[in-house]
Write an enzyme that holds these catalytic residues in place. Structure first.
Site, PDB file in Angstrom:
ATOM      1  N   ASN A  23       8.822  -0.342 -10.128  1.00 58.13           N
ATOM      2  CA  ASN A  23       8.517  -0.888 -11.452  1.00 58.13           C
ATOM      3  C   ASN A  23       7.015  -0.795 -11.675  1.00 58.13           C
ATOM      4  O   ASN A  23       6.239  -1.328 -10.873  1.00 58.13           O
ATOM      5  CB  ASN A  23       8.950  -2.354 -11.541  1.00 58.13           C
ATOM      6  CG  ASN A  23       8.839  -2.901 -12.961  1.00 58.13           C
ATOM      7  OD1 ASN A  23       9.702  -2.655 -13.799  1.00 58.13           O
ATOM      8  ND2 ASN A  23       7.763  -3.604 -13.251  1.00 58.13           N
ATOM      9  N   GLU A  24       6.610  -0.100 -12.716  1.00 51.35           N
ATOM     10  CA  GLU A  24       5.188   0.014 -13.086  1.00 51.35           C
ATOM     11  C   GLU A  24       4.289   0.217 -11.865  1.00 51.35           C
ATOM     12  O   GLU A  24       3.469  -0.628 -11.511  1.00 51.35           O
ATOM     13  CB  GLU A  24       4.741  -1.211 -13.897  1.00 51.35           C
ATOM     14  CG  GLU A  24       5.372  -1.264 -15.270  1.00 51.35           C
ATOM     15  CD  GLU A  24       4.770  -2.349 -16.177  1.00 51.35           C
ATOM     16  OE1 GLU A  24       4.103  -3.269 -15.666  1.00 51.35           O
ATOM     17  OE2 GLU A  24       4.970  -2.262 -17.395  1.00 51.35           O
ATOM     18  N   CYS A  39       0.858  -1.186   0.000  1.00 48.72           N
ATOM     19  CA  CYS A  39       0.000   0.000   0.000  1.00 48.72           C
ATOM     20  C   CYS A  39       0.895   1.237   0.000  1.00 48.72           C
ATOM     21  O   CYS A  39       1.853   1.306   0.770  1.00 48.72           O
ATOM     22  CB  CYS A  39      -0.872  -0.038   1.254  1.00 48.72           C
ATOM     23  SG  CYS A  39      -1.579   1.554   1.699  1.00 48.72           S
ATOM     24  N   GLU A  73       6.691 -15.868 -15.487  1.00 54.52           N
ATOM     25  CA  GLU A  73       6.926 -15.415 -16.863  1.00 54.52           C
ATOM     26  C   GLU A  73       7.788 -16.374 -17.679  1.00 54.52           C
ATOM     27  O   GLU A  73       8.435 -15.963 -18.648  1.00 54.52           O
ATOM     28  CB  GLU A  73       7.538 -14.013 -16.847  1.00 54.52           C
ATOM     29  CG  GLU A  73       6.544 -13.009 -16.291  1.00 54.52           C
ATOM     30  CD  GLU A  73       7.055 -11.584 -16.240  1.00 54.52           C
ATOM     31  OE1 GLU A  73       8.270 -11.371 -16.391  1.00 54.52           O
ATOM     32  OE2 GLU A  73       6.215 -10.692 -16.017  1.00 54.52           O
ATOM     33  N   GLU A 126      10.907  -1.228 -21.642  1.00 54.41           N
ATOM     34  CA  GLU A 126      10.707  -2.652 -21.966  1.00 54.41           C
ATOM     35  C   GLU A 126      10.038  -2.733 -23.329  1.00 54.41           C
ATOM     36  O   GLU A 126       8.918  -2.257 -23.500  1.00 54.41           O
ATOM     37  CB  GLU A 126       9.803  -3.316 -20.916  1.00 54.41           C
ATOM     38  CG  GLU A 126      10.370  -3.249 -19.509  1.00 54.41           C
ATOM     39  CD  GLU A 126       9.445  -3.891 -18.476  1.00 54.41           C
ATOM     40  OE1 GLU A 126       8.450  -4.537 -18.871  1.00 54.41           O
ATOM     41  OE2 GLU A 126       9.703  -3.724 -17.279  1.00 54.41           O
ATOM     42  N   MET A 148       7.019 -18.369 -19.886  1.00 52.06           N
ATOM     43  CA  MET A 148       6.591 -18.451 -21.289  1.00 52.06           C
ATOM     44  C   MET A 148       6.866 -17.147 -22.057  1.00 52.06           C
ATOM     45  O   MET A 148       6.414 -16.990 -23.177  1.00 52.06           O
ATOM     46  CB  MET A 148       5.089 -18.744 -21.367  1.00 52.06           C
ATOM     47  CG  MET A 148       4.652 -20.040 -20.726  1.00 52.06           C
ATOM     48  SD  MET A 148       5.207 -21.496 -21.618  1.00 52.06           S
ATOM     49  CE  MET A 148       4.082 -21.495 -23.007  1.00 52.06           C
TER      50      MET A 148
HETATM   51  C1  GAL Z   1       5.840  -5.571 -17.581  1.00 51.49           C
HETATM   52  C2  GAL Z   1       6.698  -5.639 -16.335  1.00 51.49           C
HETATM   53  C3  GAL Z   1       7.840  -6.628 -16.474  1.00 51.49           C
HETATM   54  C4  GAL Z   1       7.349  -7.897 -17.068  1.00 51.49           C
HETATM   55  C5  GAL Z   1       6.727  -7.612 -18.413  1.00 51.49           C
HETATM   56  C6  GAL Z   1       6.285  -8.856 -19.151  1.00 51.49           C
HETATM   57  O1  GAL Z   1       4.556  -5.150 -17.263  1.00 51.49           O
HETATM   58  O2  GAL Z   1       7.217  -4.387 -16.020  1.00 51.49           O
HETATM   59  O3  GAL Z   1       8.403  -6.868 -15.197  1.00 51.49           O
HETATM   60  O4  GAL Z   1       6.427  -8.481 -16.218  1.00 51.49           O
HETATM   61  O5  GAL Z   1       5.611  -6.781 -18.222  1.00 51.49           O
HETATM   62  O6  GAL Z   1       5.747  -8.545 -20.397  1.00 51.49           O
HETATM   63 ZN    ZN Z   2      -3.825   1.214   1.619  1.00 58.19          ZN
END
Ligand code: GAL
Ligand code: ZN
Length: 652
Positions: A141-142, A107, A361, A313, A363
């Protein structure tokens, strides 16, 4: 323009790092992002720090001549941390506690997590802040991905009350701004205001909008905490954050103010599969992605800071997370890379170096297969690296702006009023029509100085106050042309209705709106413009001219003869109001007229072919799986066709 890759040294035996680094360099990559999920490898138990491996990884990459983007590992708090501070776990809108076992399980308002964040970020910043190889930082990250930007826990409830008190000062002011007398929702103190979830039917839209703002501010404040530490201990290094596709749970404009450069994560095939586009369109762009979905995100994230951005990415092959995950066609990774540069990317960094041996991940493709042999995209990437030094680096501003803003997205989504309402969908419709006419666009906030744009399109400029209306009026008075789309000027900033619509834009627009129509998916209405008939869908604002000239009229029986499109001359400029959500043919026809009025040229590109001329050296891109004839285009092209999934550089 540079290339990079995302790398996870902690996933691989140490004796592979140096050969990997040498191969990255040989491929033409210059940047490597590492570390963003490495917390448990760095600190397996509280205070037990294992930074030695990261020291060696950074040194190895640096000695190979690569620049490192070091990620702070806060997207993945380790298990011991969650057990020690269970209050950091977020709660979803259904009141369910989200648990450990994937990522983003925190959070933004948990005090203990903010302290732990300060601790780990300070340790990293002190240790690597001056390391010669570490040239940039990525915070977290994101942020907010997987629906984690809006949390409904007790921390957030407390913080939300404080946020409201700061915004409104007195509870009377809040009651007035929200109109809480409706359904007996008046409050007598800020402590009575709960979070807008788990209500019997929909929560109050003003309450929800403020909660969305608060949640966004919470992300921005959390990021600022990290940025402050990094700036202090790592002067001169770039600070970035990688945001996601069409990401809407926080205000990117506000977050980006604290960053040096904004980055986003571009997965064209996953994006297409998850989009609401019809199946025939998805089939057509199955292995190349839709040029305008991708282009829109590039232009948006360039526009957010008004400067070149990074693709942190870039999809290099198959992804793992869409409902279906097709292989990209040969040549498409090259196409995507050049597309990114053409829209203003400074760096394109592929995700990831080598496919993961395990985990969620496994795949997901990388530039290399699981066993380390180069995968399909590798050769394309090395080709891109050879092509980019010959490209011209300068950018210019586009002639046309598309106004976009998160609060309008939130407000219209909270009260869609039509089943098919989709803020992104409306904007992408405008965008795609203009892109198919060969135009470059800047996607910018309505608050931005618009004086450089001959035309500014504002679909769904929903929330308007006097100050924004004044800003837009000055733009038009000085010769600008503002185009207002459906739902513009309908509400105040606290999400109450303007009476009449379009509120403070009424004089500028020269129209009043007393009624709107909402159409079920599949139902269309018709409009006549210059004796031709065009269809619209989902939404129609019915316009009553108050000085504006009528350009288009509804034919739909319930309101046949009512004005649908108007244009008002104001100062040295114009304001056009487009009442309905038009189909593609509607937009193309109308926009050509407006472009002509503005003295802007256009050319009709074949389906799936896109042109970019933001850089001095323009490019033409073909997203179709077949070659397309281009001889008829007024461009200096050497050949009369562009091959499937190919890129052609225009002559300088
Ligand atoms: C993004 C993420 C990465 C990885 C990727 C896979 O959303 O930042 O860590 O998960 O997708 O496509
Ligand atoms: Zn919260």
């Amino acid at each position: 323009m540079e290339l990079g890759v995302c790398y996870y040294p902690e996933h691989w035996p140490e004796d592979t790092w140096a050969p990997d680094a040498a191969r990255m360099k040989a491929l033409g990559l210059t940047w490597v992002r590492i570390g963003e999920f490495a917390w448990s490898a760095l600190e397996p138990s509280p205070g037990e720090l294992h930074f030695d491996w990261l020291d060696r990884a950074v040194d190895t990459l640096g000695s190979a001549g690569l620049k490192v983007v070091l990620g702070t590992p806060t997207a993945t708090p380790p298990k011991w941390l969650v057990d020690a501070y269970p209050e950091i776990l977020p709660v979803d809108a259904w009141g369910r506690l989200r648990g450990f076992g994937s990522r983003r399980h925190y959070c933004f308002n948990a005090e203990s997590y903010r302290r732990e964040t300060e601790r780990i970020v300070t340790l990293l910043a002190e240790r690597y802040g001056h390391h010669q190889a570490v040239q940039a930082w990525q915070t977290d990250n994101e942020y907010g991905h997987h629906g984690t930007a809006r949390c409904y826990c007790q921390n957030c409830q407390r913080a939300f009350r404080g946020w409201l008190e700061e915004r409104y000062g007195t509870i009377e002011a809040l009651n007035e701004a929200w109109f809480t007398v409706f359904w007996s929702m008046c409050y007598s103190s800020f402590d009575e205001v709960d979070l807008p979830n788990l209500t019997v039917t929909e929560p109050h839209p003003s309450h929800s909008l403020d909660f969305y703002r608060f949640s966004s501010d919470s992300v921005v404040a959390y990021n600022r905490l990290q940025v402050k530490i990094l700036r202090e201990h790592s002067p001169g290094r770039l600070i970035t954050h990688n945001t996601a596709i069409f990401f809407e749970l926080y205000d990117q404009y506000k977050l980006a103010e604290d960053l040096d450069v904004l980055a986003w994560d571009n997965y064209p095939l996953g994006m297409l599969e998850e989009s609401p586009l019809p199946d025939e369109v998805k089939a057509c762009y199955l292995r190349s992605g839709h040029p305008d979905l991708v282009g829109f995100n590039h232009d948006l994230y360039r526009g957010v800071k008004g400067k070149p951005f990074w693709v942190m990415e870039q999809q290099p092959g198959q992804v793992n997370w869409a409902p279906s995950n097709p292989l990209p066609a040969p040549g498409v990774v090259r196409l995507w890379s050049h597309q990114a540069f053409a829209h203003g990317a400074e760096v394109v960094s592929y995700f990831r170096w080598r496919a993961a041996p395990g985990g969620q991940e496994l795949m997901h493709a990388g530039l290399n297969l699981h066993d380390g042999r180069p995968d399909r995209a590798s050769a394309e990437v090395s080709g891109v690296a050879e092509e980019i030094p010959n490209r011209d680096g300068e950018y210019r501003q586009a002639g046309v702006a598309l106004l976009h803003d998160y609060e309008n997205l939130w407000a219209t989504t909270l009260q869609p009023h039509a089943q098919g309402w989709n803020y992104w969908g409306l904007l992408v419709g405008y965008y795609a029509a203009l892109r198919s006419l060969g135009l470059d666009l800047d996607i910018v906030s309505p608050q931005r100085d618009l004086s450089g744009y001959k035309l500014a399109f504002a679909p769904a400029l929903h929330l308007v106050d006097e100050s924004l209306a004044g800003h837009l009026t000055r733009y038009v008075e000085r010769g600008g042309h503002l185009v207002l789309g459906p739902r513009s000027g309908a509400k105040t900033l606290s999400n109450r209705v303007h009476a009449p619509i379009p509120g403070p834009l009424r004089g500028l627009a020269g129209v009043r709106i007393d009624h709107v129509d909402s159409l079920r998916p599949g139902v269309t209405g018709a409009v006549t413009i210059a004796e031709s008939s065009y269809l619209y869908q989902t939404w129609a604002d019915l316009l009553t001219p108050e000085g504006a000239e009528v350009l288009g009229t509804y034919q739909t029986d319930a309101y046949a003869g009512t004005a649908a499109v108007t244009q008002n001359t104001y100062g040295r400029g114009r304001c056009t109001v487009v009442g309905p959500w038009g189909t593609e043919a509607f937009h193309l026809n109308l926009f050509k007229r407006l472009l002509e009025q503005a003295g802007l040229g256009w050319l009709e590109l074949p389906e799936g072919v896109r042109l970019n001329r933001l850089r001095r050296q323009g490019i033409l891109q073909n997203f179709n799986s077949e070659a397309v004839a281009t001889a008829h285009l007024p461009l200096e092209l050497e050949d009369g066709t562009i091959a499937a999934h190919d890129v052609v550089f225009l002559k300088l």
